[in-house]
Design an enzyme around this catalytic site. Structure first.
Site: not given
Ligand code: ADP
Ligand code: AMP
Length: 218
Positions: A17, A92, A131, A164, A175
């Site tokens: 995302k 969410r 990541r 992270r 999660r």
């Molecule tokens: P989210 O925001 O949904 O938690 P991220 O965008 O942070 O996910 O992506 C999670 C991990 O996967 C990161 O390390 C990113 O670089 C990697 N990633 C994202 N999209 C892809 C993809 N299409 N193929 C492979 N790796 C990806």
């Molecule tokens: P993310 O960066 O989207 O993976 O979010 C990291 C953490 O932030 C989550 O596991 C939650 O603890 C908190 N968080 C992010 N977005 C929300 C939301 N919309 N509602 C509640 N908690 C959130």
């Protein structure tokens, strides 16, 4: 005609995302809002919200709806969103989705599309354990799938990359459970409004982005 439009990126943790929102927002000339990024910034700055959010984030739980809502509303009402926004990781919960609908009406924004990126748990684990994020600018990398040119260093700003605290096996599982229980029901919720589009998140970053651009018409 509404004043501007909003795009939502929905999907399990690690589905891409943030990666896609960071590409889509500039392409549309809109702001990118990540509630997770804003919460982590609040934790780093030691604000009241940050102090409250820290334990939830580290445990993999959602922060209370009113906390997420306040952060979202402040960001969405900001001047950067004049031309619209792409939000990832929000809403969410069903409660957040209802309050979000009401907020969009108040600020006269139209929800254009909800882009639901689907990815199975096995892939999620690989994505999240590898990541790495930039401490300075928030750029996101993966040690295998999307590595920086120089290990541990951000290509964009030269900042230091870190892992992270919530990207460990145990917290990822919490999660994912929270996602299934609290967030998964939003798929049906947005389906009913006819705004939801499902995207296969297992393809590479470029292919997923092409599909998103096709859907967004850019
Ligand atoms: P989210 O925001 O949904 O938690 P991220 O965008 O942070 O996910 O992506 C999670 C991990 O996967 C990161 O390390 C990113 O670089 C990697 N990633 C994202 N999209 C892809 C993809 N299409 N193929 C492979 N790796 C990806
Ligand atoms: P993310 O960066 O989207 O993976 O979010 C990291 C953490 O932030 C989550 O596991 C939650 O603890 C908190 N968080 C992010 N977005 C929300 C939301 N919309 N509602 C509640 N908690 C959130």
């Amino acid at each position: 005609m509404s004043r501007a439009v909003a795009y939502v990126l929905l999907g399990p943790p690690g589905s891409g995302k943030g990666t896609q929102a960071k590409l889509l927002a500039p392409k549309l000339g809109m702001a990118h809002i990540s509630i997770g990024d804003l919460l982590r910034e609040a934790v780093r700055n030691g604000t009241e919200v940050g102090k409250l959010a820290k334990s939830y984030i580290e445990a993999g739980k959602l922060v209370p709806d009113e906390v997420a809502m306040k952060i979202a509303e402040d960001a969405m009402k900001g001047p950067a969103c004049e031309k619209g926004f792409v939000v990832d990781g929000f809403p969410r919960t069903i409660e957040q989705a209802k309050l979000f609908d009401a907020l969009l009406k108040r600020i006269d924004f139209n929800l254009e599309k909800v882009l639901y990126i689907d990815l199975p748990l096995k892939e999620i684990l690989k994505r999240l354990t590898g990541r790495r994020s930039c401490k300075k600018c928030g750029a996101v990398y993966h040690v295998v799938f999307n590595p920086p040119k120089k290990e541990g260093v951000c290509d964009v700003c030269g900042g230091e990359l870190y892992q992270r605290k919530d990207d460990t096996d145990d917290v990822i599982k919490v999660r994912f459970d929270v996602y299934q229980k609290e967030t998964f029901p939003l798929i049906d919720y947005f389906k009913r409004s006819g705004k939801l589009v499902k995207i296969d998140g297992s393809k590479d970053v470029k292919s997923v982005f092409s599909e998103i651009c096709r859907i967004a018409g850019v």
